[in-house]
Design an enzyme around this catalytic site. Structure first.
Site, PDB file in Angstrom:
ATOM      1  N   GLY A   1       0.830  -1.192   0.000  1.00  0.00           N
ATOM      2  CA  GLY A   1       0.000   0.000   0.000  1.00  0.00           C
ATOM      3  C   GLY A   1       0.862   1.238   0.000  1.00  0.00           C
TER       4      GLY A   1
ATOM      5  CG  ASN B   1       5.255   5.980   1.600  1.00  0.00           C
ATOM      6  OD1 ASN B   1       5.715   6.309   0.524  1.00  0.00           O
ATOM      7  ND2 ASN B   1       5.841   5.068   2.355  1.00  0.00           N
ATOM      8  N   GLY B   2       1.489   5.923   4.287  1.00  0.00           N
ATOM      9  CA  GLY B   2       0.381   6.507   5.017  1.00  0.00           C
ATOM     10  C   GLY B   2      -0.920   5.744   4.887  1.00  0.00           C
ATOM     11  CB  SER B   3      -1.995   2.878   2.819  1.00  0.00           C
ATOM     12  OG  SER B   3      -0.940   1.943   3.010  1.00  0.00           O
ATOM     13  N   GLY B   4      -1.596   2.877   6.249  1.00  0.00           N
ATOM     14  CA  GLY B   4      -1.907   2.158   7.479  1.00  0.00           C
ATOM     15  C   GLY B   4      -1.185   0.839   7.645  1.00  0.00           C
TER      16      GLY B   4
ATOM     17  CD  GLU C   1       8.521  -0.857   3.398  1.00  0.00           C
ATOM     18  OE1 GLU C   1       9.500  -1.206   2.716  1.00  0.00           O
ATOM     19  OE2 GLU C   1       7.458  -0.461   2.910  1.00  0.00           O
TER      20      GLU C   1
END
Length: 675
Positions: A270, A272-275, A384
């Site tokens: 997803g 960045n910032g998608s959870g 990551e």
């Protein structure tokens, strides 16, 4: 299990937790160092004022049991290193710091500090009396010296016919010797009270500033919530799960439904910032603010047979000095672990006695996986983990993770932006704006072939930066001496875009810091416009490998204005945010609320605002989703078109020919052919 919102972090109970032990070690060390320096170097007495600060910081953020352990540890280490006198001085300073921090943690103000000081001063002064009572030879020596001084004053006074003064001195001398404890205790109370009040005022200012820095650890909450329940993280079912971070109103995750079973390899992808990282925390045991998470037992984060979490930065998880020590750190006493077998399984055979700091980034990441496997987890979450690893190490690490479900029946959850890694999984969970959506493989385009770029600089160009015979050794002359760079020769012309590549441990990050003038090399020269770059700090802008470490202010706007200089105003903040394709409204957002990719772009915006002559960017694309990657590449390409000079150090080589016109490889600290 129906979860409830967490308004206040529950205070840990029972024995000290691993995180608390680590904090005790760090803050105790910070207290001991100035105390020992003061005992050895008398002219450094001013450092003594620093000794209460670390314990005060610890007390302001943790429970009393951890503070007491820190005080005992600090005093014991100081006694061993420097002796009784410094140890007692450290005890008094540590107690002062602990008292101030404890009052601050409980929300106490000036009145509470005064009351606490009035109560503590007689006790602390009494400790000095008790010490002198026990140390009889020291007490006799001190009283004899004091008696000689007062008697000498009396004799001098009689010699000049000041009989009244002489009589007073003789009477005082007898009184002090007979009632030494009273003369020591009462002035001690007054002095200690004044010191406590001053320390409370000064340390209170420091702690007030640090209150702006949020240190909520949601994973710690997961460990506290476990209690002593039997471990059983799988199978797992989530239904209607949502999560909102404390102090915010935005729901990061909402309507999340998923299941995990034993022995599968799952990729979570997803933007960045998608959870994604938030979902990994919920899988690790953090309670959602709404919805149901059903497991047969406790998540058991870090416990035997429970959940293991491997993060993007392996050095943040290393605590042992040696590889073998780090692998078993935190395990219960008596645990049997096949250290050599685990190291061989992750490709670190024979490195058990190696210092952890000597490992490359890829080796450190494998060690983090081995430490996770030492706990024999049912669920392993890798967030990551390949973003800072070179291509060869990346493939090896993914192969290790992909084998775990088959060989050990471990469920592996991999959070990634890479198409090749997602394709290795049994299934893919795609997050978009906090919701699970149908996965579209085209969103993750396949990695392209690394660009073929020339090595040599254009001899006709104007040299901006010249590096000759550069070498750097850490801790030279000590048993821990490590060679970071051996021979680096490089010429960068104005307007160049230089890509520097190399494996983990080749010296790339060391080179970046030297080029920015932040480290003075032990050999060779780095000249900017013909002058040492170390004399022009700020003329070379450095983007750290880990963006969060570079962000020092509370909000995005404050960060950009601080780095850009006092002349940078609101309009300039908006302009640089436009350049890095971030919405202007993000200027008011707290730095800690940003995703990793957003943090990286805020760092870039801050550097642009400062107007450096040269940009050195260490892994600027790490952790970025495909869309954010394209946006950052477009920003950098635009800067090059406008004449900017950029050096990029990266493992992500694809599409960097849009920014760079040259590529140079660093191998084992040696870089040739760049001139």
């Amino acid at each position: 299990m129906v979860s409830k919102a967490i308004d206040v972090a529950p205070t840990p109970t029972g024995r000290l937790r691993s995180r608390e032990i680590a904090a005790i070690a760090i803050f105790s060390g910070l207290t001991v160092v100035p105390a020992v320096i003061v005992s050895v170097v008398p002219l450094a007495a001013a450092l003594g004022f620093m000794t209460p600060v670390p314990i005060a910081l610890l007390a302001a953020r943790t429970r009393l049991r951890a503070v007491a352990a820190a005080v005992v540890t600090t005093v014991a280490v100081t006694f061993v290193v420097a002796g009784l006198g410094p140890a007692f001085a450290v005890l008094v300073s540590a107690v002062m710091g602990g008292l101030v921090g404890e009052v601050h943690r409980r929300g106490g103000r000036a009145v509470a500090m005064v009351v606490a000081s009035v109560l503590a001063a007689p006790v602390l002064a009494g400790a000095s009396v008790a010490l002198m009572w026990v140390l009889v030879p020291l007490r006799k020596l001190a009283l004899e010296v004091l008696d000689n001084v007062l008697t000498g004053i009396a004799k001098t006074a009689r010699a000049v016919r000041l009989d009244a003064v002489a009589g007073a001195m003789e009477s005082l001398s007898r009184n002090v010797v007979d009632n030494w404890w009273l003369w020591m205790w009462i002035p001690g109370i007054v002095g200690t009270l004044i010191t406590l009040l001053l320390a409370g005022w000064l340390l209170g200012k420091v702690l007030d500033r640090l209150d702006e820095v949020p240190l909520e650890d949601t994973l710690e909450l997961a460990g506290i919530a476990d209690g002593e329940r039997p471990v059983g993280p799988l199978p797992l079912r989530m239904a209607g799960v949502g999560y909102t971070y404390p102090g915010t109103e935005r729901e990061v995750l909402h309507g999340t439904d998923l299941t995990l079973i034993s022995g599968e390899f799952v990729a979570i992808v997803g933007a960045n910032g998608s959870g994604k990282s938030t979902l990994s925390k919920l899988l690790s045991g953090v309670d959602p603010t709404i919805g149901i998470v059903d497991r047969p037992g406790a998540p058991g984060l870090g416990r035997q047979g429970g959940t293991a979490l491997v993060l993007q930065r392996p050095e943040a998880q290393m605590l042992g000095a040696r590889v073998a020590d780090d692998l078993v750190w935190g395990l219960p006493v008596g645990s049997e672990v096949d250290v050599d077998g685990l190291l061989a399984e992750v490709g670190l055979a024979g490195l058990g006695d190696r210092e952890t700091t000597d490992l490359s980034g890829g080796q450190q990441q494998r060690l983090a996986v081995a430490a996770a496997l030492a706990r024999d987890p049912q669920l392993l979450i890798a967030d990551e983990v390949t973003s800072m690893v070179d291509p060869a190490g990346r493939a090896e690490l993914i192969a290790i993770l992909a084998e775990l479900p088959r060989r050990r029946a471990i469920t592996v959850v991999l959070i990634t932006h890479r198409d090749s890694e997602a394709r290795a999984a049994d299934r893919v969970i795609h997050l978009e704006s906090g919701r699970i959506v149908e996965h579209h493989p085209e969103w993750m385009r396949p990695e392209s072939v690394a660009p073929l770029l020339p090595q040599q600089a254009d001899d006709a160009g104007e040299p901006l930066l010249v590096v000759r015979d550069l070498a750097h050794t850490y801790l030279p002359g000590s048993p821990w001496e490590v060679s970071g760079l051996k021979s680096v020769n490089l010429r960068v012309n104005a307007g160049d875009g230089v890509l520097i590549v190399g494996g983990n441990g080749s010296g790339k990050s060391t080179l970046a810091w030297i080029l920015a003038g932040l480290i003075k090399p032990t050999g060779g020269s780095v000249l900017l416009h013909g002058e040492p770059v170390s004399e022009h700090i700020g003329d070379v802008g450095l983007g750290f490998q880990h963006a969060r470490l570079q962000l020092q202010k509370t909000t995005v706007a404050d960060e950009i204005m601080a780095v850009g200089g006092i002349e940078v105003g609101t309009a300039e903040v908006g302009r640089v945010l436009d350049l890095v394709t971030l919405p202007r409204e993000i200027a008011a957002r707290r730095v800690d609320a940003l995703s990793g990719g957003q943090m990286r772009r805020v760092v870039l915006a801050s550097l642009i605002a400062s107007g450096p002559e040269l940009l050195v960017l260490d892994e600027p694309l790490a952790g970025l989703d495909p869309q954010a990657r394209e946006e950052v590449l477009a920003v950098l390409a635009g800067l090059r078109e406008k004449g900017a000079t950029i050096i990029i150090i990266s493992h992500d080589l694809e599409a960097l020919d849009r920014v760079c016109n040259r590529r140079i490889e660093l191998v084992d600290g040696v870089l040739e052919g760049g001139l």
